[in-house]
Design a protein around this motif. Structure first.
Motif, mmCIF file in Angstrom:
data_model
loop_
_atom_site.group_PDB
_atom_site.id
_atom_site.type_symbol
_atom_site.label_atom_id
_atom_site.label_comp_id
_atom_site.label_asym_id
_atom_site.label_seq_id
_atom_site.Cartn_x
_atom_site.Cartn_y
_atom_site.Cartn_z
ATOM 1 N N VAL A 243 34.887 48.672 34.425
ATOM 2 C CA VAL A 243 35.134 47.758 35.409
ATOM 3 C C VAL A 243 36.559 48.086 36.320
ATOM 4 O O VAL A 243 36.420 48.128 37.357
ATOM 5 C CB VAL A 243 34.861 46.385 35.149
ATOM 6 C CG1 VAL A 243 35.291 45.309 36.216
ATOM 7 C CG2 VAL A 243 33.539 46.071 34.601
ATOM 8 N N VAL A 244 37.508 48.000 35.501
ATOM 9 C CA VAL A 244 38.701 48.356 36.217
ATOM 10 C C VAL A 244 38.812 49.704 36.710
ATOM 11 O O VAL A 244 39.080 49.934 37.912
ATOM 12 C CB VAL A 244 40.117 48.255 35.173
ATOM 13 C CG1 VAL A 244 41.171 48.639 35.711
ATOM 14 C CG2 VAL A 244 40.153 46.572 34.655
ATOM 15 N N ARG A 245 38.348 50.554 36.098
ATOM 16 C CA ARG A 245 38.324 51.918 36.639
ATOM 17 C C ARG A 245 37.248 52.177 38.028
ATOM 18 O O ARG A 245 37.989 52.901 38.782
ATOM 19 C CB ARG A 245 37.938 52.977 35.574
ATOM 20 C CG ARG A 245 37.674 54.557 35.930
ATOM 21 C CD ARG A 245 37.189 55.295 34.599
ATOM 22 N NE ARG A 245 36.265 54.841 34.010
ATOM 23 C CZ ARG A 245 36.381 54.436 32.821
ATOM 24 N NH1 ARG A 245 37.399 54.640 31.868
ATOM 25 N NH2 ARG A 245 35.132 54.159 32.252
ATOM 26 N N ASP A 246 36.423 51.535 37.997
ATOM 27 C CA ASP A 246 35.727 51.440 39.328
ATOM 28 C C ASP A 246 36.052 50.394 40.202
ATOM 29 O O ASP A 246 35.339 50.081 41.199
ATOM 30 C CB ASP A 246 34.196 50.979 38.795
ATOM 31 C CG ASP A 246 33.539 52.081 38.050
ATOM 32 O OD1 ASP A 246 33.993 53.320 38.107
ATOM 33 O OD2 ASP A 246 32.364 51.892 37.117
ATOM 34 N N GLU A 247 37.137 49.695 39.915
ATOM 35 C CA GLU A 247 37.999 49.060 40.807
ATOM 36 C C GLU A 247 37.104 47.667 41.099
ATOM 37 O O GLU A 247 37.188 47.039 42.229
ATOM 38 C CB GLU A 247 38.121 49.717 42.066
ATOM 39 C CG GLU A 247 39.304 50.583 41.999
ATOM 40 C CD GLU A 247 39.738 51.325 43.441
ATOM 41 O OE1 GLU A 247 39.679 50.503 44.413
ATOM 42 O OE2 GLU A 247 40.270 52.443 43.393
ATOM 43 N N TRP A 248 36.241 47.037 40.248
ATOM 44 C CA TRP A 248 35.543 45.892 40.323
ATOM 45 C C TRP A 248 36.451 44.878 39.485
ATOM 46 O O TRP A 248 35.662 44.038 38.739
ATOM 47 C CB TRP A 248 34.232 46.144 39.669
ATOM 48 C CG TRP A 248 33.160 46.970 40.397
ATOM 49 C CD1 TRP A 248 33.432 47.199 41.724
ATOM 50 C CD2 TRP A 248 32.052 47.249 39.996
ATOM 51 N NE1 TRP A 248 32.341 48.041 41.833
ATOM 52 C CE2 TRP A 248 31.528 48.392 40.945
ATOM 53 C CE3 TRP A 248 31.218 47.345 38.826
ATOM 54 C CZ2 TRP A 248 30.435 48.936 40.791
ATOM 55 C CZ3 TRP A 248 30.033 48.051 38.570
ATOM 56 C CH2 TRP A 248 29.908 48.863 39.530
ATOM 57 N N THR A 249 37.624 44.742 39.517
ATOM 58 C CA THR A 249 38.508 44.167 38.483
ATOM 59 C C THR A 249 38.169 42.561 38.653
ATOM 60 O O THR A 249 38.139 41.826 37.591
ATOM 61 C CB THR A 249 39.965 44.231 38.948
ATOM 62 O OG1 THR A 249 40.099 45.726 38.919
ATOM 63 C CG2 THR A 249 40.886 43.555 37.926
ATOM 64 N N ALA A 250 37.926 42.024 39.787
ATOM 65 C CA ALA A 250 37.572 40.617 39.799
ATOM 66 C C ALA A 250 36.462 40.184 38.960
ATOM 67 O O ALA A 250 36.262 39.058 38.478
ATOM 68 C CB ALA A 250 37.192 40.043 41.255
ATOM 69 N N GLU A 251 35.519 40.981 38.520
ATOM 70 C CA GLU A 251 34.471 40.892 37.792
ATOM 71 C C GLU A 251 34.679 40.451 36.284
ATOM 72 O O GLU A 251 33.882 39.830 35.711
ATOM 73 C CB GLU A 251 33.627 41.859 37.720
ATOM 74 C CG GLU A 251 32.819 42.543 38.983
ATOM 75 C CD GLU A 251 31.786 41.678 39.459
ATOM 76 O OE1 GLU A 251 30.963 41.080 38.677
ATOM 77 O OE2 GLU A 251 31.923 41.213 40.775
ATOM 78 N N VAL A 252 35.833 40.519 35.997
ATOM 79 C CA VAL A 252 36.408 40.310 34.499
ATOM 80 C C VAL A 252 37.187 38.992 34.391
ATOM 81 O O VAL A 252 37.350 38.472 33.226
ATOM 82 C CB VAL A 252 37.253 41.495 33.522
ATOM 83 C CG1 VAL A 252 36.628 42.861 33.713
ATOM 84 C CG2 VAL A 252 38.522 41.621 34.654
ATOM 85 N N PHE A 253 37.357 38.569 35.499
ATOM 86 C CA PHE A 253 38.065 37.295 35.526
ATOM 87 C C PHE A 253 37.275 35.882 35.538
ATOM 88 O O PHE A 253 36.112 35.878 36.239
ATOM 89 C CB PHE A 253 39.174 37.207 36.846
ATOM 90 C CG PHE A 253 39.913 38.130 36.951
ATOM 91 C CD1 PHE A 253 40.766 38.385 35.797
ATOM 92 C CD2 PHE A 253 40.373 38.804 38.103
ATOM 93 C CE1 PHE A 253 41.683 39.703 35.794
ATOM 94 C CE2 PHE A 253 41.214 39.881 38.037
ATOM 95 C CZ PHE A 253 42.031 40.219 36.979
ATOM 96 N N ASP A 254 37.628 34.846 35.035
ATOM 97 C CA ASP A 254 36.731 33.638 34.919
ATOM 98 C C ASP A 254 36.888 33.235 36.110
ATOM 99 O O ASP A 254 37.888 32.866 36.838
ATOM 100 C CB ASP A 254 37.588 32.811 33.926
ATOM 101 C CG ASP A 254 36.903 31.306 33.630
ATOM 102 O OD1 ASP A 254 36.059 30.834 34.680
ATOM 103 O OD2 ASP A 254 37.055 30.760 32.574
#
Length: 93
Positions: A6-17
């Protein structure tokens, strides 16, 4: 593995509560903490930071975030209250 992808694909916000994202100006701090967490689970053990290094990284994040908030507060307080905000100016047209 999922978080790394997810971080590699720049969807970082997806991992946050989503509850954490309700706080203003927190996403940058969350991303920095995510990077610390990813460093801690590096596949090669010798590349992982020590606990002392992790504590220092977290402390640096908090100090940096506090400094940013302080600068923003100073900037806000230095603005003249007689000046219209961009939003106010836009509604007057």
């Amino acid at each position: 593995m999922w978080v790394r992808s997810v971080v590699r694909d720049e969807w970082t916000a997806e991992v946050f509560d989503p509850e954490l994202l309700r706080y203003k100006n927190i996403e940058e701090e969350l991303v920095a903490m995510l990077q610390v967490g990813l460093a801690c689970v590096a596949q090669e053990a010798e590349k992982r930071p020590t606990m002392a290094e992790v504590a220092k990284m977290i402390e640096d994040i908090r100090i940096e975030q506090s400094a940013l908030e302080e600068n923003l507060d100073r900037l806000r307080s230095s603005l003249s209250p007689s000046l219209a905000t961009t939003e106010d100016a836009a509604t007057n047209y």
